[in-house]
Motif scaffolding. Structure first.
Motif, short mmCIF file in Angstrom:
data_model
loop_
_atom_site.label_atom_id
_atom_site.label_comp_id
_atom_site.label_asym_id
_atom_site.label_seq_id
_atom_site.Cartn_x
_atom_site.Cartn_y
_atom_site.Cartn_z
N TRP A 1 0.82 -1.20 0.00
CA TRP A 1 0.00 0.00 0.00
C TRP A 1 0.86 1.26 0.00
CZ3 TRP A 1 -4.56 0.42 -1.71
CH2 TRP A 1 -5.47 -0.64 -1.62
N LEU A 2 1.97 1.23 0.69
CA LEU A 2 2.89 2.37 0.69
C LEU A 2 3.45 2.58 -0.72
CD1 LEU A 2 4.35 4.54 2.35
CD2 LEU A 2 6.18 2.87 2.74
N GLY A 3 3.80 1.51 -1.42
CA GLY A 3 4.28 1.60 -2.79
C GLY A 3 3.24 2.17 -3.73
N VAL A 4 1.99 1.72 -3.58
CA VAL A 4 0.89 2.22 -4.41
C VAL A 4 0.67 3.70 -4.15
CG1 VAL A 4 -1.62 2.10 -4.77
CG2 VAL A 4 -0.25 0.00 -4.69
N LEU A 5 0.69 4.10 -2.88
CA LEU A 5 0.52 5.51 -2.52
C LEU A 5 1.65 6.37 -3.10
CD1 LEU A 5 -1.15 7.57 -0.92
CD2 LEU A 5 0.33 7.07 1.05
N LEU A 6 2.89 5.87 -3.01
CA LEU A 6 4.03 6.61 -3.55
C LEU A 6 3.93 6.73 -5.07
CD1 LEU A 6 6.68 7.99 -2.84
CD2 LEU A 6 7.81 5.78 -3.07
N ALA A 7 3.53 5.67 -5.75
CA ALA A 7 3.36 5.71 -7.21
C ALA A 7 2.26 6.70 -7.60
CB ALA A 7 3.04 4.32 -7.75
N ALA A 8 1.16 6.72 -6.84
CA ALA A 8 0.08 7.67 -7.14
C ALA A 8 0.54 9.10 -6.93
CB ALA A 8 -1.13 7.36 -6.25
N LEU A 9 1.32 9.34 -5.89
CA LEU A 9 1.86 10.68 -5.64
C LEU A 9 2.78 11.13 -6.77
CD1 LEU A 9 1.96 12.98 -3.57
CD2 LEU A 9 3.91 11.84 -2.53
N ILE A 10 3.61 10.24 -7.27
CA ILE A 10 4.51 10.57 -8.39
C ILE A 10 3.70 10.89 -9.64
CG2 ILE A 10 6.23 9.59 -9.96
CD1 ILE A 10 7.41 8.14 -7.47
N LEU A 11 2.65 10.11 -9.91
CA LEU A 11 1.81 10.36 -11.09
C LEU A 11 1.09 11.70 -10.97
CD1 LEU A 11 0.33 6.84 -11.84
CD2 LEU A 11 1.94 8.14 -13.24
N MET A 12 0.61 12.05 -9.78
CA MET A 12 -0.07 13.33 -9.59
C MET A 12 0.91 14.49 -9.81
SD MET A 12 -2.91 12.71 -6.54
CE MET A 12 -1.79 13.24 -5.31
N LEU A 13 2.13 14.36 -9.32
CA LEU A 13 3.15 15.40 -9.52
C LEU A 13 3.47 15.56 -11.00
CD1 LEU A 13 5.10 17.40 -8.19
CD2 LEU A 13 6.75 15.53 -8.04
N ALA A 14 3.59 14.45 -11.73
CA ALA A 14 3.86 14.52 -13.17
C ALA A 14 2.71 15.18 -13.92
CB ALA A 14 4.12 13.12 -13.72
N ALA A 15 1.47 14.85 -13.56
CA ALA A 15 0.30 15.47 -14.21
C ALA A 15 0.25 16.96 -13.93
CB ALA A 15 -0.98 14.79 -13.75
N PHE A 16 0.56 17.37 -12.72
CA PHE A 16 0.59 18.79 -12.38
C PHE A 16 1.66 19.52 -13.19
CE2 PHE A 16 2.41 22.26 -9.87
CZ PHE A 16 1.31 23.07 -9.74
N SER A 17 2.84 18.94 -13.29
CA SER A 17 3.93 19.56 -14.06
C SER A 17 3.55 19.70 -15.53
CB SER A 17 5.21 18.75 -13.92
OG SER A 17 5.61 18.70 -12.58
N LEU A 18 2.95 18.67 -16.09
CA LEU A 18 2.50 18.74 -17.48
C LEU A 18 1.45 19.83 -17.65
CD1 LEU A 18 2.51 17.60 -20.36
CD2 LEU A 18 0.73 16.00 -19.62
N GLY A 19 0.55 19.95 -16.70
CA GLY A 19 -0.47 21.00 -16.77
C GLY A 19 0.13 22.39 -16.75
#
Length: 159
Positions: free
Chosen positions: A9-27
């Motif tokens: 669950w910690l790995g899934v949460l970390l992966a989701a956080l990285i994806l959200m950061l990438a989407a924000f940067s792209l935006g």
């Protein structure tokens, strides 16, 4: 078993956080430059777009513009290059590949030819190609410091 589940669950949460950061940067990048209007020079702060600062150094990019004490303050390339559509009392309207741009003129605006000869605002006529240096006062309005009349449309360079 529960510790493994907790690490998963910690790995899934970390992966989701990285994806959200990438989407924000792209935006942020798309919001500033559009999907197809992104240029490395603007992203590096080398002028050309609202919010882009002047490059280190300076100097004129056009022949005849390098001489004179005020010209070292102008970034290269100009913030706007386009064809003059309308001249009114205190401003110009230019047609650019990015759409219409307004150029606000002041008492301190300088006018030159591509060869460096001095002009006045009355020498500019609709259809002239202009390169303009200045500061952005609004998203589509540039307060001009230097207006250079080009001999014709700028040549397209790049990929």
């Amino acid at each position: 078993m529960t510790q493994e589940r907790w690490l998963q669950w910690l790995g899934v949460l970390l992966a989701a956080l990285i994806l959200m950061l990438a989407a924000f940067s792209l935006g942020v990048v798309v919001g500033r430059h559009g999907w197809f209007g992104w240029q490395p020079e603007a992203a590096l702060g080398r002028g050309g777009a609202p919010g882009g600062g002047p490059p280190p150094g300076g100097g004129g990019a056009l022949p005849g513009i390098g001489a004179g004490p005020q010209n070292n303050a102008f970034p290269s390339p100009p913030q706007v290059v386009g064809q003059l559509r309308q001249r009114r009392g205190d401003g110009l309207t230019l047609a650019t590949p990015q759409g219409p741009r307004s150029v606000q003129l002041t008492a301190t605006t300088h006018y030159r030819t591509e060869e460096g000869e001095t002009l006045t605002v009355t020498d500019l006529t609709p259809g002239d190609w202009l390169a303009v240096w200045g500061t952005w006062s609004q998203p589509n309005t540039l307060e001009a410091t230097l207006v250079v009349r080009l001999q014709g449309p700028p040549s397209r360079s790049g990929p």
